[in-house]
Design an enzyme around this catalytic site. Structure first.
Site, short mmCIF file in Angstrom:
data_model
loop_
_atom_site.label_atom_id
_atom_site.label_comp_id
_atom_site.label_asym_id
_atom_site.label_seq_id
_atom_site.Cartn_x
_atom_site.Cartn_y
_atom_site.Cartn_z
N ASP A 1 30.36 -32.39 -40.67
CA ASP A 1 31.31 -32.25 -41.79
C ASP A 1 32.35 -33.38 -41.83
OD1 ASP A 1 30.11 -29.76 -42.33
OD2 ASP A 1 31.44 -28.79 -40.89
N HIS B 1 25.84 -31.34 -47.11
CA HIS B 1 26.65 -32.47 -47.55
C HIS B 1 27.21 -32.10 -48.90
CE1 HIS B 1 25.28 -35.19 -44.58
NE2 HIS B 1 24.06 -35.31 -45.03
P1 GDP Z 1 29.17 -34.05 -44.21
O1 GDP Z 1 28.36 -32.90 -43.73
O2 GDP Z 1 29.55 -34.98 -43.10
O3 GDP Z 1 28.58 -34.76 -45.37
O4 GDP Z 1 30.57 -33.46 -44.69
P2 GDP Z 1 30.83 -32.34 -45.81
O5 GDP Z 1 30.42 -32.86 -47.10
O6 GDP Z 1 30.32 -31.03 -45.38
O7 GDP Z 1 32.41 -32.20 -45.68
C1 GDP Z 1 33.27 -33.14 -46.03
C2 GDP Z 1 34.20 -32.58 -47.08
O8 GDP Z 1 35.23 -33.50 -47.29
C3 GDP Z 1 33.56 -32.40 -48.43
O9 GDP Z 1 34.19 -31.32 -49.07
C4 GDP Z 1 33.85 -33.70 -49.15
O10 GDP Z 1 33.86 -33.60 -50.56
C5 GDP Z 1 35.21 -33.99 -48.63
N1 GDP Z 1 35.59 -35.39 -48.53
C6 GDP Z 1 34.86 -36.46 -48.12
N2 GDP Z 1 35.64 -37.55 -48.06
C7 GDP Z 1 36.89 -37.17 -48.44
C8 GDP Z 1 38.14 -37.84 -48.55
O11 GDP Z 1 38.28 -39.02 -48.27
N3 GDP Z 1 39.21 -37.09 -48.96
C9 GDP Z 1 39.12 -35.78 -49.24
N4 GDP Z 1 40.20 -35.13 -49.64
N5 GDP Z 1 37.95 -35.11 -49.14
C10 GDP Z 1 36.86 -35.80 -48.74
#
Ligand code: GDP
Length: 424
Positions: A12, A40
């Protein structure tokens, strides 16, 4: 050129956003491990999607999306995701499935569920997607490779044997109904028609693509600390989350992997149980959880509230090392703008001694965080795309983390949307 995008921590970290962004300039995106047990979140011009299995290039017309041999392929889940994105107006994704990938079967999901029930208070907190039983069967040489769907006689005999083994467990250990090999066979024949157009020789395809100078992205799921060898075993996942395994699970030569982007958040978050030294609790945790991610820190797969804490530099330095990071991508810097002061975990105190090295699980259980305190910037930096536009304290925080990690932070994400990013 082959690049990998992987996580430094518990998953995440925001890999989906980074992959979605880099996939714009990539010809091919490959998932190399894991299954539909994590997610994701990607947000782009078509909307917001929680993707579990389909590679993150799925929303870029022209990008080839590959399911590599290291993945636990849940066919109905994959087809559902294709349906969900096309229903939102995304052109049908270009998709290829390795002819060596193994199938996540309905009985893996049942076994995962029954085993968690049996463990009761000691359960792993599995997402019950069947991942642990799937990989157990694969390495016990009892899995079903997708190519077996095209060899009906051998598949029937194989299912018979699988049911003999599984039913010993299902009936006698879990006291549940037995599996019927004929029902499973009929189900597989239905699934075969759904995936028939996509199955191919991925190794050959990637060999030719790399030789032709195409850009290939290997997309990891979860992060270093969930790797069964290098993570917080046994509270890990059941497949290797490291870029090194990316070569195996995708089907490319290690010498071709030239860049490893390791993603980490500006704070720490974890979903599920397991050691988390810099975890916050109470109102401090509540506030960070509410402000985190794009709509609070809740698991993309389960909706479970994520555990949150201060940036853990011990775990992240280690997480980047075992990945072989060439670049670090720091996400969610924008989330930290409300804090007067920000703590960073720079050491673990174990039995009265402070270490900067990430220890094995029994020692990790005893570790207490040692913090450094940095000034906050008390400004909204959401959407900023230029390094120079960041407040001095925010730059100082990023540089402090870079120094702790020991690898250049070349991208800083300032929001969940695709182009909310600073390239350094
Ligand atoms: P992954 O499994 O590594 O792809 O991560 P996830 O998508 O599950 O979780 C990351 C969360 O952070 C998601 O809700 C994204 O939309 C959000 N996100 C990613 N980058 C940023 C950022 O730079 N700022 C903010 N506020 N949210 C972000």
């Amino acid at each position: 050129m082959v690049k990998a995008i992987v996580g430094a921590n518990w998953g995440d970290e925001g890999k989906g956003k980074v992959t979605d962004l880099l996939s714009e300039t990539s010809d091919i995106v490959v998932r190399f491990q894991g299954g539909a047990n994590a997610g994701h979140t990607i947000i782009n011009d078509y909307g917001k999607f929680a993707l579990h299995l389909i590679p993150s290039g799925a929303c870029n017309p022209g990008t080839m999306n590959i399911i590599g041999s290291g993945v636990a392929l849940d066919i109905p889940e994959l087809m559902e995701e294709v349906k969900a994105i096309t229903a939102a107006g995304v052109p049908a994704p270009k998709l290829m499935i390795s002819d060596r990938v193994q199938l996540l079967m309905p009985y893996h999901i049942l076994q995962d569920t029954y085993e968690e029930e049996r463990l009761a208070g000691n359960a792993f907190g599995s997402t019950k997607s069947g991942i642990a039983p799937f990989y157990s069967d694969k390495y016990a040489k009892n899995g079903i490779q997708i190519n077996e769907l095209f060899d009906e006689d051998s598949l029937k005999a194989h299912l018979q044997n699988i049911c003999t083994l599984k039913n010993a467990l299902f009936v006698h250990l879990y006291h549940k109904d037995p599996l019927d090999p004929d029902v499973l066979f009929a189900q597989l024949m239905e699934w075969r028609e759904m995936i028939r157009p996509y199955v191919g020789n991925v190794h050959q395809y990637l060999k030719e693509a790399v030789a032709a100078g195409k850009t290939v992205l290997l997309e990891g799921q979860l992060g270093s600390l969930k790797d069964p060898d290098y993570g917080i075993y046994p509270m890990t996942t059941s497949s290797h989350t490291l870029a090194g395994f990316g070569c195996v699970g995708a089907g490319i030569a290690p010498k071709d992997l030239s860049q490893v982007y390791v993603v980490t958040k500006a704070y720490s978050s974890a979903v599920g149980a397991g050691e988390f030294v810099s975890e916050l609790f109470g109102s401090e945790a509540e506030e960070l959880r509410r402000r985190g991610g794009d709509a609070g820190e809740y698991g993309a797969k389960t909706g479970r509230p994520r555990r949150v804490g201060w940036f853990d530099a011990v775990a992240t330095r280690y997480g980047c090392e075992v990945q072989g990071a060439t670049d670090v991508v720091l996400t969610c810097l924008d989330v930290m703008g409300y804090l007067d002061e920000i703590k960073v975990c720079v050491g673990y105190e174990i039995d009265g001694e402070v270490t900067r090295d990430f220890p094995v699980t029994p020692l990790l259980k005893k570790a207490k965080p040692v913090y450094a305190t940095l000034p906050g910037w008390k400004t909204d930096v959401r959407g900023i795309t230029s390094w120079d536009a960041l407040p001095a304290e925010a730059k100082g925080y990023v540089e402090y983390l870079q120094n702790e990690i020991g690898c250049p932070i070349t991208m800083v994400s300032t929001g969940p949307k695709r182009h909310e990013i600073i390239m350094r």
